[in-house]
Design a protein around this motif. Structure first.
Motif, mmCIF file in Angstrom:
data_model
loop_
_atom_site.group_PDB
_atom_site.id
_atom_site.type_symbol
_atom_site.label_atom_id
_atom_site.label_comp_id
_atom_site.label_asym_id
_atom_site.label_seq_id
_atom_site.Cartn_x
_atom_site.Cartn_y
_atom_site.Cartn_z
ATOM 1 N N GLU A 12 -6.190 -3.965 -0.252
ATOM 2 C CA GLU A 12 -7.384 -3.432 0.407
ATOM 3 C C GLU A 12 -7.839 -4.443 1.447
ATOM 4 O OE1 GLU A 12 -11.927 -3.095 -0.822
ATOM 5 O OE2 GLU A 12 -10.750 -1.463 -1.721
ATOM 6 N N LEU A 21 -7.383 -0.535 4.896
ATOM 7 C CA LEU A 21 -6.321 -0.271 3.920
ATOM 8 C C LEU A 21 -6.964 -0.169 2.549
ATOM 9 C CD1 LEU A 21 -3.673 -2.951 5.030
ATOM 10 C CD2 LEU A 21 -3.898 -0.596 5.846
ATOM 11 N N GLU A 22 -6.553 0.816 1.758
ATOM 12 C CA GLU A 22 -7.144 1.001 0.442
ATOM 13 C C GLU A 22 -6.055 1.228 -0.597
ATOM 14 O OE1 GLU A 22 -11.150 3.040 0.234
ATOM 15 O OE2 GLU A 22 -10.296 4.066 1.965
ATOM 16 N N LEU A 24 -3.115 -0.047 -1.096
ATOM 17 C CA LEU A 24 -1.792 0.191 -0.514
ATOM 18 C C LEU A 24 -0.745 -0.693 -1.177
ATOM 19 C CD1 LEU A 24 -0.975 0.828 3.173
ATOM 20 C CD2 LEU A 24 0.342 -0.905 1.969
ATOM 21 N N ASP A 25 0.359 -0.080 -1.591
ATOM 22 C CA ASP A 25 1.535 -0.797 -2.092
ATOM 23 C C ASP A 25 2.647 -0.668 -1.059
ATOM 24 O OD1 ASP A 25 0.257 -1.380 -4.531
ATOM 25 O OD2 ASP A 25 0.927 0.518 -5.406
ATOM 26 N N MET A 215 2.127 6.046 8.097
ATOM 27 C CA MET A 215 0.786 5.799 7.573
ATOM 28 C C MET A 215 -0.212 6.833 8.062
ATOM 29 S SD MET A 215 0.341 1.643 7.736
ATOM 30 C CE MET A 215 -1.263 1.814 6.916
ATOM 31 N N ARG A 219 -3.380 4.585 4.314
ATOM 32 C CA ARG A 219 -2.496 4.711 3.153
ATOM 33 C C ARG A 219 -1.078 5.008 3.634
ATOM 34 N NH1 ARG A 219 -4.627 9.855 3.708
ATOM 35 N NH2 ARG A 219 -3.103 11.537 3.513
ATOM 36 N N GLU A 221 1.785 7.278 3.680
ATOM 37 C CA GLU A 221 2.049 8.697 3.438
ATOM 38 C C GLU A 221 3.478 8.923 2.981
ATOM 39 O OE1 GLU A 221 1.258 12.900 3.455
ATOM 40 O OE2 GLU A 221 -0.056 11.140 3.498
#
Length: 268
Positions: A12, A21-22, A24-25, A215, A219, A221
């Protein structure tokens, strides 16, 4: 050159009160070329800056070979990971040779002198970018495209196992875009350099990259091989654009054909 793993987990990153960014891997494919694609302001550059330690996440972490990049000595990190940010600024009056030579700084100790190895790395980078004849010129005298090639040469001279590039083809005409992307493929194939770059041209990304990371709103996609990611459905979700996807007649990679409101439909 030994490959290194670069992994972001639960990332994040915020600008003030706004989360870009939240959760996110992101696992960087080792020894591969990956393009991060997406609409403007979706978080592409923020992800790249977070992976390089230019931004510190408010949550999550970025691991290089299992170690947090925020706990590593700066020079140790710089010997493993290089970054070309978006719109870098050169010091006033610096020559091309001096700027490219700064890429060797991580390889020099406190008392180390400039070495023949440093000379060779800089010369190779200048030659690879086709700017050896500009070595004595001031950077601020160059065109935008020439300056971009100087910055890429500096990143190459750093000789890292991982290279992060934020829009490396900015300011370049189509001929020089192809030259730069060809160079990056050569670097990947000959040295095994892991490359992650932000690109706006979906078709060039699909042609030159092993992986696409798409993205949307901070996130991830989708991530996968270009043939799996570059589909009409994915382009619609990521860009809000109608398109057809055909096979690139040169490379065989998927190629996106946008459908605008005023497209002229040709008779078959």
């Amino acid at each position: 050159m030994r490959r290194k793993s670069l992994i972001a987990t639960g990332l994040e990153t915020r600008y003030g009160d706004r989360a870009v960014l939240e959760g996110l891997d992101f696992t960087v494919p080792e020894g591969q070329i990956t393009a991060i694609v997406g609409a403007n302001a979706c978080g592409k550059s923020t992800l790249l800056r977070s992976l390089s330690r230019l931004l510190r996440p408010s949550k999550g972490e970025v691991l290089l070979d299992g170690a947090s990049i925020h706990r590593m000595p700066p020079k140790e990190l710089a010997r493993a990971l290089g970054l070309l940010p978006q719109s870098p600024v050169a010091p006033d009056g610096i020559s091309v040779l001096d700027l490219v030579g700064r890429g060797r700084h991580p390889h020099q100790g406190l008392w180390a002198r400039w070495s023949a190895e440093d000379d060779a790395a800089v010369a190779t980078a200048l030659e690879a970018m086709g700017i050896a004849d500009l070595a004595d010129r001031d950077v601020d005298e160059l065109s935008g495209g020439q300056r971009q090639r100087v910055w890429i040469a500096m990143a190459l001279a750093q000789e890292t196992g991982i290279l992060l590039l934020d829009e490396p083809t900015t300011f370049l005409d189509i001929n020089h875009q192809i030259e730069v992307l060809d160079l990056l493929v050569d670097l990947n194939r000959t040295r095994g350099t892991t490359i992650v770059m932000v690109l706006h041209d979906l078709n060039l990304a699909a042609r030159y990259c092993d992986w696409l990371a798409a993205m949307v709103a901070g996130r991830l996609e989708a991530m996968g091989h270009p043939s799996d990611v570059l589909t009409p459905q994915m382009v619609g979700r990521v860009f809000g654009l109608k398109c057809q996807v055909v096979s690139d007649p040169v490379s065989g990679a998927p190629m996106m054909l946008p459908i605008g409101r005023h497209c002229v439909l040709r008779d078959q």
